[in-house]
Design an enzyme around this catalytic site. Structure first.
Site, PDB file in Angstrom:
ATOM      1  N   HIS A  38       8.375   9.289 -28.363  1.00 17.81           N
ATOM      2  CA  HIS A  38       7.441   9.948 -27.613  1.00 17.81           C
ATOM      3  C   HIS A  38       7.775  11.621 -27.949  1.00 17.81           C
ATOM      4  O   HIS A  38       7.075  12.456 -28.364  1.00 17.81           O
ATOM      5  CB  HIS A  38       7.341   9.789 -26.217  1.00 17.81           C
ATOM      6  N   ARG A  75      -2.107  21.977 -14.932  1.00 20.82           N
ATOM      7  CA  ARG A  75      -1.347  20.729 -15.043  1.00 20.82           C
ATOM      8  C   ARG A  75      -1.568  20.253 -16.740  1.00 20.82           C
ATOM      9  O   ARG A  75      -0.694  19.894 -17.378  1.00 20.82           O
ATOM     10  CB  ARG A  75      -1.190  19.613 -14.061  1.00 20.82           C
ATOM     11  N   LYS A 120       8.323  22.659 -14.400  1.00 17.83           N
ATOM     12  CA  LYS A 120       7.165  21.640 -14.082  1.00 17.83           C
ATOM     13  C   LYS A 120       6.960  21.668 -12.676  1.00 17.83           C
ATOM     14  O   LYS A 120       5.683  21.475 -12.413  1.00 17.83           O
ATOM     15  CB  LYS A 120       8.222  20.563 -14.571  1.00 17.83           C
ATOM     16  N   GLU A 161      -3.897  17.302 -11.932  1.00 19.19           N
ATOM     17  CA  GLU A 161      -4.653  17.596 -13.152  1.00 19.19           C
ATOM     18  C   GLU A 161      -6.213  17.900 -12.997  1.00 19.19           C
ATOM     19  O   GLU A 161      -6.919  17.363 -13.939  1.00 19.19           O
ATOM     20  CB  GLU A 161      -4.191  16.475 -14.097  1.00 19.19           C
ATOM     21  N   LYS A 167       3.478  11.048 -11.789  1.00 16.89           N
ATOM     22  CA  LYS A 167       2.494  10.518 -12.814  1.00 16.89           C
ATOM     23  C   LYS A 167       3.137   9.024 -13.035  1.00 16.89           C
ATOM     24  O   LYS A 167       4.470   8.889 -13.400  1.00 16.89           O
ATOM     25  CB  LYS A 167       2.359  10.937 -14.162  1.00 16.89           C
ATOM     26  N   GLU A 187      10.780  18.300 -25.198  1.00 17.06           N
ATOM     27  CA  GLU A 187      10.009  18.656 -23.905  1.00 17.06           C
ATOM     28  C   GLU A 187      10.394  19.932 -23.252  1.00 17.06           C
ATOM     29  O   GLU A 187       9.724  20.671 -22.455  1.00 17.06           O
ATOM     30  CB  GLU A 187      10.115  17.337 -22.941  1.00 17.06           C
ATOM     31  N   ARG A 208       0.877  -1.290  -0.074  1.00 11.26           N
ATOM     32  CA  ARG A 208      -0.096   0.060   0.099  1.00 11.26           C
ATOM     33  C   ARG A 208       0.853   1.402  -0.086  1.00 11.26           C
ATOM     34  O   ARG A 208       0.159   2.317   0.469  1.00 11.26           O
ATOM     35  CB  ARG A 208      -0.993  -0.088   1.377  1.00 11.26           C
ATOM     36  N   HIS A 253      -0.101  12.228 -29.282  1.00 13.15           N
ATOM     37  CA  HIS A 253      -0.501  10.492 -29.061  1.00 13.15           C
ATOM     38  C   HIS A 253      -1.110  10.059 -30.366  1.00 13.15           C
ATOM     39  O   HIS A 253      -1.122   8.717 -30.829  1.00 13.15           O
ATOM     40  CB  HIS A 253      -1.336  10.685 -28.008  1.00 13.15           C
ATOM     41  N   ASN A 272       0.453  18.940 -21.446  1.00 17.59           N
ATOM     42  CA  ASN A 272       0.155  17.965 -22.392  1.00 17.59           C
ATOM     43  C   ASN A 272       0.177  18.926 -23.624  1.00 17.59           C
ATOM     44  O   ASN A 272      -0.364  18.359 -24.720  1.00 17.59           O
ATOM     45  CB  ASN A 272      -1.461  17.785 -22.207  1.00 17.59           C
ATOM     46  N   HIS A 299       0.489  16.931 -27.041  1.00 20.61           N
ATOM     47  CA  HIS A 299       0.315  15.609 -26.711  1.00 20.61           C
ATOM     48  C   HIS A 299      -0.891  14.841 -27.376  1.00 20.61           C
ATOM     49  O   HIS A 299      -0.933  13.845 -27.628  1.00 20.61           O
ATOM     50  CB  HIS A 299       0.303  15.167 -25.220  1.00 20.61           C
TER      51      HIS A 299
HETATM   52  N1  GLY Z   1       4.092  14.868 -18.652  1.00 18.07           N
HETATM   53  C1  GLY Z   1       2.800  15.451 -18.276  1.00 18.07           C
HETATM   54  C2  GLY Z   1       2.783  15.678 -16.640  1.00 18.07           C
HETATM   55  O1  GLY Z   1       3.577  15.402 -16.024  1.00 18.07           O
HETATM   56  O2  GLY Z   1       1.428  16.113 -16.283  1.00 18.07           O
END
Ligand code: GLY
Length: 366
Positions: free
Chosen positions: A267, A242, A227, A237, A143, A185, A121, A253, A246, A249
């Site tokens: 990517h 946040r 970031k 998000e 993430k 990025e 957990r 994607h 993207n 993206h």
């Molecule tokens: N790579 C996008 C984020 O971390 O929200």
């Protein structure tokens, strides 16, 4: 050493950035090693290039490490590997006070973070990113995920690291194509809300790729500061802040889906083409000055990144690409939030984009 705090109320942590940091990482990790032992997760490539020296550095600080090696590439982010990894952690008698260390690129960080989230957990974990993309993006912000048959990153959780350690010197071991993909990025942070940083990227592109240590460190530090600020403002998000990360993206994607999420299109390369498309689409909608759209495309091209469907090796038409977008996990109530721009450094989230119009744009864009 530059230390960048990530100011989260429940789980604050620091990001350390220093050229040469990996050579004495043992001293930094000493207080994270329960019973003088760390559980290290890496992949085949990093195990070959970095693990022996890493283990020796820990050993000279009185720390032993047990290690687990994933296959290199996206194959490392599967249910099968997650089961192998969690079984191994249990065999190692992992305890909730143990720090699990992710030593590698985005795949290693994502699956290790997810395993750390679910094992017993929740155990703490430390990110030591070894690719540019992981250093400036995926190692920060919590993430974590694995891929499933239905798509990339669809099974995952938010689980913040306890510490992130970044050594820009390791980038000299990266293949140029990986470095170039990670650069996309970095440019993204300028495009989101920092026109001065976009100018920095344009002015220092040649020095960055020539390996200038100061320029590389500055580019990483400024990216990570952006970031950290955005993640602190909207950790999970929820508010839309946040979501700015993207940028590129949603288009990206779809391009990755069309190229089979394979090495045909990394990517970062898909994000580069996606950002160029997002800016040109914003120009077409009359939102963004045409000159800004051209400057974005020109900078990404100069870096050697793809900026059009054909440069990205994509042959699908607009309707097929939009079909991929309809499966995006951000799809909500039949609409897909899109990141558009009013100019360089002025990205915003739009919920009014008509996917048919996006398809027509993709067919007309050259
Ligand atoms: N790579 C996008 C984020 O971390 O929200």
């Amino acid at each position: 050493m530059t230390v960048i705090p990530v100011d989260l109320s429940n789980s604050p942590y620091d990001i350390h950035v220093r050229a040469g940091l990996l050579a004495d990482v043992g001293a930094i990790l000493r207080s994270y090693a329960r019973d003088s032992r760390l559980l290290v997760v890496t992949d085949e490539n990093v195990a070959h290039a970095v693990l022996p020296q890493f283990a020796a550095t820990l050993s000279s600080a009185g720390i032993s490490c047990a290690h687990f090696i994933l296959p290199a590439g996206e194959a490392g982010k599967s249910w099968v590997q997650l089961e192998r990894l969690t079984d191994w952690l249990l065999e190692q008698h992992v305890e909730r006070s143990d720090h699990i260390v992710a030593l590698g690129g985005g795949v290693v960080g994502d699956i290790t973070g997810f395993a750390a989230h679910i094992i017993k957990r929740g155990c703490p974990f430390v990110q030591i990113p070894t690719t540019l993309l992981a250093q400036v993006d995926s190692s920060v912000g919590g993430k974590t995920a694995i891929n499933s048959a239905a798509g990339k990153n669809l099974v995952g959780a938010f689980h913040q690291p306890a510490l992130v350690l970044i050594d820009p010197e390791i980038l000299s071991t990266l293949p140029t194509r990986q470095l170039t993909a990670g650069f996309a990025e970095i440019v993204k942070y300028g495009l989101i809300d920092d026109p001065a940083f976009f100018a920095f990227c344009a002015d220092n592109l040649d020095s960055f790729f020539a390996g200038d240590p100061d320029i590389r460190a500055q580019a990483i530090i400024r990216s990570v500061q952006s970031k950290a600020r955005i993640v602190a403002a909207d950790e999970t998000e929820r508010t839309g802040t946040r979501a700015l990360l993207n940028l590129g993206h949603t288009f990206g994607h779809a391009l990755e889906a069309d190229t089979g999420f394979s090495d045909r299109l990394f990517h970062g390369e898909a994000v580069a083409a996606g950002m160029a498309l997002a800016f040109r689409y914003s120009v077409r909608l009359g939102l963004c000055p045409a000159d800004d759209g051209m400057r974005v495309t020109a900078l990404l091209k100069r870096a050697g990144l793809p900026t059009t469907l054909s440069e990205a090796g994509v042959t699908a038409n607009g309707a097929a690409l939009v079909d991929y977008m309809r499966h995006d996990k951000k799809m909500s109530g039949g609409t897909l939030p899109f990141l558009l721009a009013r100019g360089i450094g002025h990205t915003f989230l739009s919920k009014d984009v008509a996917l048919d119009d996006v398809a027509a744009f993709l067919d007309s864009d050259v």
